[in-house]
Motif scaffolding. Structure first.
Motif, PDB file in Angstrom:
ATOM      1  N   THR A  31      79.318  20.736   1.530  1.00 59.03           N
ATOM      2  CA  THR A  31      79.341  19.228   1.334  1.00 59.03           C
ATOM      3  C   THR A  31      78.526  18.276   2.092  1.00 59.03           C
ATOM      4  O   THR A  31      78.680  18.682   3.457  1.00 59.03           O
ATOM      5  CB  THR A  31      80.897  18.802   1.658  1.00 59.03           C
ATOM      6  N   ALA A  32      77.938  17.501   1.647  1.00 58.57           N
ATOM      7  CA  ALA A  32      77.119  16.184   2.223  1.00 58.57           C
ATOM      8  C   ALA A  32      78.143  15.611   3.167  1.00 58.57           C
ATOM      9  O   ALA A  32      78.976  14.802   2.595  1.00 58.57           O
ATOM     10  CB  ALA A  32      76.237  15.491   1.397  1.00 58.57           C
ATOM     11  N   ARG A  33      77.907  15.457   4.393  1.00 55.86           N
ATOM     12  CA  ARG A  33      78.846  14.594   5.391  1.00 55.86           C
ATOM     13  C   ARG A  33      77.964  14.090   6.190  1.00 55.86           C
ATOM     14  O   ARG A  33      76.886  14.390   7.064  1.00 55.86           O
ATOM     15  CB  ARG A  33      79.580  15.433   6.222  1.00 55.86           C
ATOM     16  N   PRO A  34      78.214  12.619   6.421  1.00 57.81           N
ATOM     17  CA  PRO A  34      77.323  11.889   7.384  1.00 57.81           C
ATOM     18  C   PRO A  34      77.560  12.537   8.947  1.00 57.81           C
ATOM     19  O   PRO A  34      78.572  12.989   9.328  1.00 57.81           O
ATOM     20  CB  PRO A  34      77.947  10.399   7.365  1.00 57.81           C
ATOM     21  N   MET A  35      76.427  12.403   9.784  1.00 58.85           N
ATOM     22  CA  MET A  35      76.379  12.690  11.070  1.00 58.85           C
ATOM     23  C   MET A  35      76.448  11.822  11.946  1.00 58.85           C
ATOM     24  O   MET A  35      75.830  10.343  11.756  1.00 58.85           O
ATOM     25  CB  MET A  35      75.136  13.693  11.325  1.00 58.85           C
ATOM     26  N   ILE A  36      77.443  11.814  12.956  1.00 62.38           N
ATOM     27  CA  ILE A  36      77.551  10.694  13.996  1.00 62.38           C
ATOM     28  C   ILE A  36      76.619  11.171  15.077  1.00 62.38           C
ATOM     29  O   ILE A  36      76.956  12.205  15.654  1.00 62.38           O
ATOM     30  CB  ILE A  36      79.155  10.643  14.376  1.00 62.38           C
ATOM     31  N   VAL A  37      75.593  10.253  15.272  1.00 63.24           N
ATOM     32  CA  VAL A  37      74.927  10.665  16.195  1.00 63.24           C
ATOM     33  C   VAL A  37      75.252   9.811  17.628  1.00 63.24           C
ATOM     34  O   VAL A  37      75.822   9.122  17.707  1.00 63.24           O
ATOM     35  CB  VAL A  37      73.230  10.021  15.954  1.00 63.24           C
ATOM     36  N   THR A  38      75.150  10.836  18.635  1.00 66.91           N
ATOM     37  CA  THR A  38      75.798  10.436  20.013  1.00 66.91           C
ATOM     38  C   THR A  38      74.606  10.477  21.025  1.00 66.91           C
ATOM     39  O   THR A  38      73.409  10.868  20.829  1.00 66.91           O
ATOM     40  CB  THR A  38      76.845  11.398  20.592  1.00 66.91           C
ATOM     41  N   ASP A  39      74.664   9.897  22.063  1.00 71.39           N
ATOM     42  CA  ASP A  39      73.891   9.583  23.279  1.00 71.39           C
ATOM     43  C   ASP A  39      74.214  10.328  24.518  1.00 71.39           C
ATOM     44  O   ASP A  39      75.286  10.251  24.787  1.00 71.39           O
ATOM     45  CB  ASP A  39      73.519   8.270  23.778  1.00 71.39           C
ATOM     46  N   GLN A  40      73.291  11.156  25.323  1.00 73.54           N
ATOM     47  CA  GLN A  40      73.716  11.721  26.329  1.00 73.54           C
ATOM     48  C   GLN A  40      73.714  10.655  27.624  1.00 73.54           C
ATOM     49  O   GLN A  40      73.027   9.848  27.770  1.00 73.54           O
ATOM     50  CB  GLN A  40      72.271  12.787  26.741  1.00 73.54           C
ATOM     51  N   ILE A  41      74.974  10.642  28.218  1.00 74.47           N
ATOM     52  CA  ILE A  41      75.213   9.697  29.269  1.00 74.47           C
ATOM     53  C   ILE A  41      74.531   9.877  30.373  1.00 74.47           C
ATOM     54  O   ILE A  41      73.604   9.126  30.934  1.00 74.47           O
ATOM     55  CB  ILE A  41      76.696   9.700  29.815  1.00 74.47           C
ATOM     56  N   GLU A  42      74.648  11.081  31.010  1.00 75.76           N
ATOM     57  CA  GLU A  42      73.770  11.589  32.174  1.00 75.76           C
ATOM     58  C   GLU A  42      72.863  12.538  32.058  1.00 75.76           C
ATOM     59  O   GLU A  42      73.049  13.555  31.029  1.00 75.76           O
ATOM     60  CB  GLU A  42      74.799  12.259  33.149  1.00 75.76           C
ATOM     61  N   THR A  43      71.712  12.392  32.405  1.00 80.28           N
ATOM     62  CA  THR A  43      70.343  13.204  32.047  1.00 80.28           C
ATOM     63  C   THR A  43      70.151  13.756  33.411  1.00 80.28           C
ATOM     64  O   THR A  43      70.443  13.772  34.410  1.00 80.28           O
ATOM     65  CB  THR A  43      69.240  12.744  31.707  1.00 80.28           C
ATOM     66  N   GLY A  44      69.400  15.150  33.136  1.00 76.37           N
ATOM     67  CA  GLY A  44      69.058  16.083  34.286  1.00 76.37           C
ATOM     68  C   GLY A  44      69.284  17.387  34.332  1.00 76.37           C
ATOM     69  O   GLY A  44      70.002  17.896  33.061  1.00 76.37           O
ATOM     70  N   ARG A  45      68.840  18.085  35.039  1.00 78.22           N
ATOM     71  CA  ARG A  45      69.134  19.633  35.099  1.00 78.22           C
ATOM     72  C   ARG A  45      70.414  20.059  35.493  1.00 78.22           C
ATOM     73  O   ARG A  45      71.217  19.254  36.124  1.00 78.22           O
ATOM     74  CB  ARG A  45      68.166  20.221  36.302  1.00 78.22           C
ATOM     75  N   ALA A  50      73.706  16.044  24.733  1.00 76.44           N
ATOM     76  CA  ALA A  50      74.669  15.331  23.637  1.00 76.44           C
ATOM     77  C   ALA A  50      74.960  16.080  22.638  1.00 76.44           C
ATOM     78  O   ALA A  50      73.997  16.876  21.841  1.00 76.44           O
ATOM     79  CB  ALA A  50      73.991  13.971  23.496  1.00 76.44           C
ATOM     80  N   VAL A  51      75.854  15.946  21.760  1.00 74.77           N
ATOM     81  CA  VAL A  51      76.121  16.846  20.526  1.00 74.77           C
ATOM     82  C   VAL A  51      76.358  15.989  19.486  1.00 74.77           C
ATOM     83  O   VAL A  51      76.863  14.634  19.619  1.00 74.77           O
ATOM     84  CB  VAL A  51      77.309  17.466  20.611  1.00 74.77           C
ATOM     85  N   GLY A  52      76.070  16.072  18.048  1.00 73.56           N
ATOM     86  CA  GLY A  52      76.385  15.482  17.063  1.00 73.56           C
ATOM     87  C   GLY A  52      77.772  15.780  16.336  1.00 73.56           C
ATOM     88  O   GLY A  52      78.290  16.809  16.744  1.00 73.56           O
ATOM     89  N   MET A  53      78.318  14.866  15.873  1.00 74.98           N
ATOM     90  CA  MET A  53      79.654  15.210  15.182  1.00 74.98           C
ATOM     91  C   MET A  53      79.519  14.855  13.535  1.00 74.98           C
ATOM     92  O   MET A  53      78.718  13.953  13.116  1.00 74.98           O
ATOM     93  CB  MET A  53      80.844  14.220  15.849  1.00 74.98           C
ATOM     94  N   PHE A  54      80.226  15.661  13.013  1.00 77.70           N
ATOM     95  CA  PHE A  54      80.264  15.535  11.333  1.00 77.70           C
ATOM     96  C   PHE A  54      81.606  14.877  11.046  1.00 77.70           C
ATOM     97  O   PHE A  54      82.486  15.417  11.311  1.00 77.70           O
ATOM     98  CB  PHE A  54      80.066  16.735  10.713  1.00 77.70           C
ATOM     99  N   ALA A  55      81.721  13.961  10.173  1.00 79.88           N
ATOM    100  CA  ALA A  55      82.889  13.182   9.627  1.00 79.88           C
ATOM    101  C   ALA A  55      83.513  14.277   8.721  1.00 79.88           C
ATOM    102  O   ALA A  55      82.878  14.935   8.079  1.00 79.88           O
ATOM    103  CB  ALA A  55      82.489  11.946   9.070  1.00 79.88           C
ATOM    104  N   THR A  56      84.969  14.420   8.887  1.00 73.43           N
ATOM    105  CA  THR A  56      85.630  14.897   7.908  1.00 73.43           C
ATOM    106  C   THR A  56      86.195  14.242   6.518  1.00 73.43           C
ATOM    107  O   THR A  56      86.798  14.824   5.670  1.00 73.43           O
ATOM    108  CB  THR A  56      86.597  16.098   8.376  1.00 73.43           C
ATOM    109  N   PHE A  57      86.247  12.978   6.971  1.00 72.28           N
ATOM    110  CA  PHE A  57      86.681  11.889   6.336  1.00 72.28           C
ATOM    111  C   PHE A  57      85.454  10.889   5.778  1.00 72.28           C
ATOM    112  O   PHE A  57      84.898  10.765   6.869  1.00 72.28           O
ATOM    113  CB  PHE A  57      87.892  11.284   6.766  1.00 72.28           C
ATOM    114  N   CYS A  58      85.513  10.259   4.680  1.00 70.90           N
ATOM    115  CA  CYS A  58      84.374   9.478   4.477  1.00 70.90           C
ATOM    116  C   CYS A  58      84.743   7.975   5.398  1.00 70.90           C
ATOM    117  O   CYS A  58      85.798   7.713   5.474  1.00 70.90           O
ATOM    118  CB  CYS A  58      84.514   8.878   2.990  1.00 70.90           C
TER     119      CYS A  58
END
Length: 72
Positions: A31-45, A50-58
């Motif tokens: 099923t084609a689902r929109p992806m919610i793109v997220t930003d990484q808060i802290e960077t570095g080793r 950051a992970v993407g999330m998939f909507a389960t509802f429109c």
């Protein structure tokens, strides 16, 4: 019952050379689902990525993207 919101919103966004991100889905549910793109808060080793999330509802009308199991 699937909605047609993504196609409708994509048609409106096309005027601005934009579309909703629909990544390739692997597995049984294609099923084609929109992806919610997220930003990484802290960077570095050692920091979690950051992970993407998939909507389960429109996100536009609230219809479920999951398919109801068919009775035997």
């Amino acid at each position: 019952m699937a909605c047609n919101c993504i196609a409708e919103v994509d048609a409106k966004l096309a005027e601005r050379n934009t579309r909703i991100m629909l990544p390739i889905m692997l597995g049984a549910d294609q099923t084609a689902r929109p992806m919610i793109v997220t930003d990484q808060i802290e960077t570095g080793r050692g920091k979690k990525k950051a992970v993407g999330m998939f909507a389960t509802f429109c996100p536009f009308c609230g219809v479920s993207f999951t398919q109801e199991p068919t009775p035997c």
